[in-house]
Enzyme design. Structure first.
Site, PDB file in Angstrom:
ATOM      1  N   LYS A   1       0.827  -1.259   0.082  1.00 23.08           N
ATOM      2  CA  LYS A   1       0.091  -0.022  -0.181  1.00 23.08           C
ATOM      3  C   LYS A   1       0.675   1.345   0.175  1.00 23.08           C
ATOM      4  O   LYS A   1       0.415   2.154  -0.874  1.00 23.08           O
ATOM      5  CB  LYS A   1      -1.204   0.030   1.060  1.00 23.08           C
ATOM      6  CG  LYS A   1      -0.156   0.082   2.575  1.00 23.08           C
ATOM      7  CD  LYS A   1      -1.611   0.093   3.658  1.00 23.08           C
ATOM      8  CE  LYS A   1      -0.780   0.192   5.003  1.00 23.08           C
ATOM      9  NZ  LYS A   1      -0.100   1.498   5.261  1.00 23.08           N
TER      10      LYS A   1
ATOM     11  N   ASP B   1      -3.946   7.248   4.668  1.00 21.88           N
ATOM     12  CA  ASP B   1      -3.481   6.042   5.177  1.00 21.88           C
ATOM     13  C   ASP B   1      -4.087   5.387   6.461  1.00 21.88           C
ATOM     14  O   ASP B   1      -4.563   6.431   7.435  1.00 21.88           O
ATOM     15  CB  ASP B   1      -2.065   6.006   5.269  1.00 21.88           C
ATOM     16  CG  ASP B   1      -1.454   4.386   4.995  1.00 21.88           C
ATOM     17  OD1 ASP B   1      -2.263   3.552   4.932  1.00 21.88           O
ATOM     18  OD2 ASP B   1      -0.269   4.388   5.247  1.00 21.88           O
TER      19      ASP B   1
ATOM     20  N   ARG C   1       3.235  -9.895  10.494  1.00 23.22           N
ATOM     21  CA  ARG C   1       4.477  -9.330  10.494  1.00 23.22           C
ATOM     22  C   ARG C   1       5.660 -10.089  10.039  1.00 23.22           C
ATOM     23  O   ARG C   1       6.807  -9.652   9.610  1.00 23.22           O
ATOM     24  CB  ARG C   1       4.872  -8.605  11.913  1.00 23.22           C
ATOM     25  CG  ARG C   1       3.970  -7.767  12.565  1.00 23.22           C
ATOM     26  CD  ARG C   1       3.508  -6.418  11.711  1.00 23.22           C
ATOM     27  NE  ARG C   1       2.341  -6.710  10.988  1.00 23.22           N
ATOM     28  CZ  ARG C   1       1.847  -6.438   9.636  1.00 23.22           C
ATOM     29  NH1 ARG C   1       2.696  -5.259   9.409  1.00 23.22           N
ATOM     30  NH2 ARG C   1       0.674  -6.450   9.403  1.00 23.22           N
TER      31      ARG C   1
END
Length: 724
Positions: A31, A217, A597
């Site tokens: 993104k 964002d 992650r």
């Protein structure tokens, strides 16, 4: 050139025309690349002026990374962008409009510690006992109100109980004190611009016309005030691009409202929705395991992440004996990975649910000589001597800041006692002047008696007089020396004091670094910079150290090797979420964030017993472990001799993940079916583990943790419980 590296959906988002656009960006789906490419596309291909673009990021670190990438794509024009966090952009608007709307030029931004000090002072003035009402609880209510953009007047109108009425009184006076001192807290940095724009339609139109394109964002983590702020600014051109992922909404506890993203299409009926579902970060096994957990949530916008990456190893779940065994097992796994794979300490991280869990890891890592860094520990700017130094500078920037004056006027001791302080506060109130002005005039007239305040004010006025004539770091050092503050620590001549002196010189170096990076010696700019720094902003990814952090801090980061510690019911998911379906969904999202992650290897750990508040408790593994589809995870077992040596405990086998219960040897007494740790069966809730008990036999009341229904408190006589 930058368009060639995008997948089809990314390219569609980058080259999108006008109108509202929602991008559902899954974990690791690129993104940030899309956002930067979108801005570059607007500037280079559509001819949009950079200053007509507003881009909002969740952290200063993310803003810095985006600006750096844009510098490579569009050159120096990147400096003209309005790019930063909501708080930094709100502060920028307030500074721009301060003169036009009667706001003080020298705004001071208060930290949470400053807020708490002012709350205590306000409560004292209102004769509200801090024993009856916890100042932290009152501050939390006020911060919550500001997250919702609720003013003191509105809060008072809706106060329906005794506590709310007290909070309303504190809120009203607290806000007045802030305004009188020219200070704002973090909530004000959003609420004040919102109020300013709402009350001044011409100004609102000016900003709506200024920003042709707005990009936000992490939209799933916006609170109501930020939501209002965004939609006010976007109300002109309506070119709002919101990027986010409901599956990663993890900040409800500080006001984030997941409905902002879930209802985006209600707010903008003509919105286009694009889904970034290709993950570039994790292995297939990690991604599939994470998907199998998050799919159980109801509040989400459906998407299915996939990857072209290799399958990788299955996740590993390991149950340790206790928290020390857990830490040692993780260190053992880490060492094995370091020797078997081409990774460094900086490629690995340990995540946990609460900060308190870090202590045991620190002890074991120190014992093993493993370098580590803690994100969210005691920050440099939270150290006592640095807060004192900042208070000196904040006072020089804004002499109306009474709180900063109270912190430093008697540090080092200058003979100003409680009675003198109260007398000067009364003078300030009666004369309508600041505490600084009251002290200074009284000192000049010699009415303060035998104090050393005159030297303090001489140092302060000398600094203010020469401000701008010399480099800020040099002026700051001179102030700390002339005021006697540096000498106070040097004369103490202890190891701790020497460390404080070194930190003060490091503080001066930080000012010098700021001057070099931003090409300014403006004191207000430096203080704003420090006020807006978060824990994650100080994180250095290039330092070769193992990273320890809470799951909340891990957002936006990635590591080759991740260890998730403390995967136990009551710890993760947290006990506060057990009986609340919405909170449980957020805990599950937090688990999903932690799992995604990891790039290559993911290990999940729990402990069979854990010391909590000084009491050793038996634990059962987190439901999130059982929610991972079995084909993506391997369950490691305790050695059989360990299991035999720990009677009446619970653990899970690798083969079928079912609870195994080991009863103690027969002592000749009648067995107690309701003892803590025993398995029981309920006709509606199924199998559970007794976590607590009051009373005995049929009169017992037990607290049972059920696998699928959470914690329930039951009376044995009426609950139809049977021993398993």
């Amino acid at each position: 050139m930058f368009l060639k590296n995008l997948n089809p959906t990314q390219a569609e988002a980058v080259t999108f025309g006008d109108g509202p656009l929602l991008i559902l960006a899954g974990a690791g789906s690129g993104k940030t690349r899309v956002l930067t490419a979108r801005i570059a596309y607007l500037v280079l291909h559509k001819g949009v002026a950079p200053e007509a673009i507003l881009a909002v990021t969740f952290t200063n670190k993310a803003a810095g990374e985006m600006r750096e990438r844009l510098g490579r794509l569009i050159g120096n024009e990147a400096r003209s962008l309005w790019l930063g966090t909501f708080h930094s952009l709100g502060l920028r608007i307030l500074r721009r409009e301060s003169k036009a709307f009667g706001l003080k030029d020298a705004l001071t931004v208060y930290s949470e510690d400053d807020q708490l000090s002012l709350i205590k002072e306000t409560m004292k003035e209102l004769n509200i006992s801090d024993k009856a009402f916890a100042p932290k609880a009152i501050l939390a209510r006020i911060n919550g109100a500001k997250n919702e953009n609720i003013t003191p007047t509105e809060f008072k109108e809706h106060a329906r109980d005794f506590l709310s009425e007290r909070v309303a009184k504190v809120y009203s006076l607290y806000q007045k004190k802030l305004r009188d001192m020219g200070c704002m807290d973090f909530g004000d940095l959003i609420c004040e611009p919102v109020n300013l724009l709402r009350q001044n339609p011409a100004l609102l139109r000016d900003y709506q016309e200024r920003f042709s394109y707005i990009l936000v964002d992490e939209y799933q983590d916006t609170n109501k005030a930020q939501y209002i702020f965004t939609n006010l600014l976007a109300g002109g051109a309506r070119n709002l691009l919101a990027v986010g992922d409901p599956d990663q909404s993890i900040y409800a506890w500080r006001g984030a409202d997941i409905s902002n993203i879930l209802e985006f299409e209600k707010d903008y009926a003509d919105a286009t929705v694009l889904r970034l579902e290709q993950n570039y970060r994790s292995t297939k096994n990690i991604l599939s395991a994470a998907n199998s957990v998050i799919e159980r949530n109801q509040k989400r916008l459906k998407k299915t992440l996939w990857t072209e990456n290799h399958a990788g190893e299955p996740l590993t779940f390991e149950e340790a004996k206790d928290e020390y065994d857990e830490a040692r097992s993780i260190i053992k796994r880490l060492k094995s990975a370091l020797s078997a794979k081409s990774i460094s300490y900086k490629d690995a991280a340990v995540f946990y649910r609460t900060n308190a869990q870090s202590r045991v890891f620190e002890e074991e890592l120190i014992r093993e000589g493993i370098p580590y860094t803690i994100v969210g520990g005691v920050r440099f700017y939270d150290r006592r001597e640095i807060k004192d130094a900042l208070a000196y500078l904040r006072l020089m920037n804004n002499t109306d800041d009474d709180l900063s004056l109270q912190r430093v006027i008697n540090t080092p001791p200058r003979g100003i006692g409680k009675a003198t302080m109260e007398r000067m506060q009364a003078v300030g109130r009666e004369s309508g002047i600041s505490l600084y002005a009251a002290f200074r005039s009284s000192s000049a007239r010699g009415v303060l008696g035998k104090t050393r305040a005159s030297a303090f004010f001489e140092a302060c006025e000398d600094f203010r007089k020469n401000l701008g004539a010399t480099a800020l770091h040099e002026a700051a050092l001179r102030l700390l020396e002339d005021s006697g503050y540096m000498l106070m620590w040097q004369e103490e001549n202890s190891e701790e004091a020497q460390e404080r002196v070194e930190n003060l010189f490091e503080f001066v170096s930080a000012i010098k670094d700021f001057e070099a990076a931003y090409q300014t010696s403006n004191l207000s700019d430096f203080l704003d910079h420090v006020a807006l720094i978060s824990d994650i902003d100080a994180y250095k990814e290039d330092s070769d150290r193992l990273t320890l952090m809470t799951l909340h801090s891990a957002k936006g980061l990635e590591f080759k090797l991740v260890f998730l510690a403390g995967m136990e019911e009551g710890l993760f998911p947290h006990s506060r979420s057990i009986d609340d379906p919405e909170s449980m969904e957020e805990e599950r999202r937090l688990c999903y964030v932690g799992m995604t992650r990891a790039r290559e290897d993911l290990y999940l750990f729990s402990a069979r017993t854990r010391s909590v508040y000084g009491e050793t408790r038996r634990q059962i593994r987190s439901r999130f472990i059982d929610e991972i589809a079995p084909e993506f995870i391997t369950h490691a077992t305790l050695p059989s001799e360990t299991a035999r040596s720990m009677p009446n405990e619970v653990y899970y086998t690798r083969e079928d993940s079912q609870v195994e219960h080991y009863a103690p040897h027969d002592s000749g007494e009648s067995p107690d079916p309701w003892k803590i740790g025993a398995r029981v069966v309920h006709p509606s809730f199924g199998i559970g583990i007794i976590k607590d008990r009051i009373g005995r036999g049929e009169d017992a009341k037990v607290t049972v943790n059920f696998k699928d229904y959470g914690v329930k408190k039951l009376a044995v006589r009426y609950a139809s419980l049977t021993p398993a």
